[in-house]
Design an enzyme around this catalytic site. Structure first.
Site, PDB file in Angstrom:
ATOM      1  N   CYS A  88      41.512  42.736  40.557  1.00  0.00           N
ATOM      2  CA  CYS A  88      40.747  43.266  41.679  1.00  0.00           C
ATOM      3  C   CYS A  88      40.924  44.776  41.590  1.00  0.00           C
ATOM      4  CB  CYS A  88      41.209  42.669  43.012  1.00  0.00           C
ATOM      5  SG  CYS A  88      42.975  42.836  43.329  1.00  0.00           S
ATOM      6  N   GLN A  91      46.947  43.440  43.359  1.00  0.00           N
ATOM      7  CA  GLN A  91      48.130  43.097  44.154  1.00  0.00           C
ATOM      8  C   GLN A  91      47.895  41.862  45.007  1.00  0.00           C
ATOM      9  OE1 GLN A  91      49.243  46.783  46.024  1.00  0.00           O
ATOM     10  NE2 GLN A  91      50.351  47.434  44.204  1.00  0.00           N
ATOM     11  N   ILE A  98      34.324  28.140  42.248  1.00  0.00           N
ATOM     12  CA  ILE A  98      35.247  27.795  41.167  1.00  0.00           C
ATOM     13  C   ILE A  98      34.568  26.953  40.085  1.00  0.00           C
ATOM     14  CG2 ILE A  98      37.235  26.308  40.627  1.00  0.00           C
ATOM     15  CD1 ILE A  98      38.830  27.707  42.613  1.00  0.00           C
TER      16      ILE A  98
END
Ligand SMILES: [Zn+2]
Length: 131
Positions: free
Chosen positions: A71, A75, A54
């Site tokens: 992605c 989902q 991160i």
């Protein structure tokens, strides 16, 4: 449009925004990126190591204020990583200049099946310009 705490952007909306220099597209697919191609100019931060990276991500997107996660289908991994970044930013309470965290609806698969541009380079990072 907000669902489960993340806002979605459609492929058409992303396509119309992508020439703006303040947007970064963040691909959080894992190994699929290497054989399925990617959105031109997108950054890769795989979901399986996302939490560890991160702070690298924040460094990398310093000049950007809008991040679009995806992605394969957007989902699970895309929204999860988007939420993880949002809660990280809330915790550190440091203004890093990120204003919007969005998720690309239908993910890379939806993007590709709508005939939108796909880059198949193997450069890390992808050097293609936004379109
Ligand atoms: Zn590329």
């Amino acid at each position: 449009m907000a669902r489960n705490g993340v806002s979605f952007i459609t492929g058409a909306q992303l396509l119309s925004l992508r020439r703006r220099p303040n947007i970064a597209v963040i691909d959080v697919r894992d190994e699929e990126r290497s054989y399925d191609g990617h959105i031109p100019g997108s950054l890769h931060f795989a979901s399986d190591s996302f939490s560890d990276k991160i702070s690298d991500l924040i460094q990398t997107v310093k000049q950007k204020d809008t991040l679009v996660f995806h992605c394969a289908l957007s989902q699970v991994r895309g929204p999860t990583c988007a939420r993880r970044l949002a809660s990280y930013l809330e915790e550190v309470k440091e203004d890093v200049g990120i204003k919007d965290i969005l998720v690309l609806e239908r993910g890379f698969n939806g993007w590709e099946s709508s005939g939108r541009p796909v880059c198949r380079c193997t450069d890390i990072p992808c050097k293609a310009h936004n379109l």
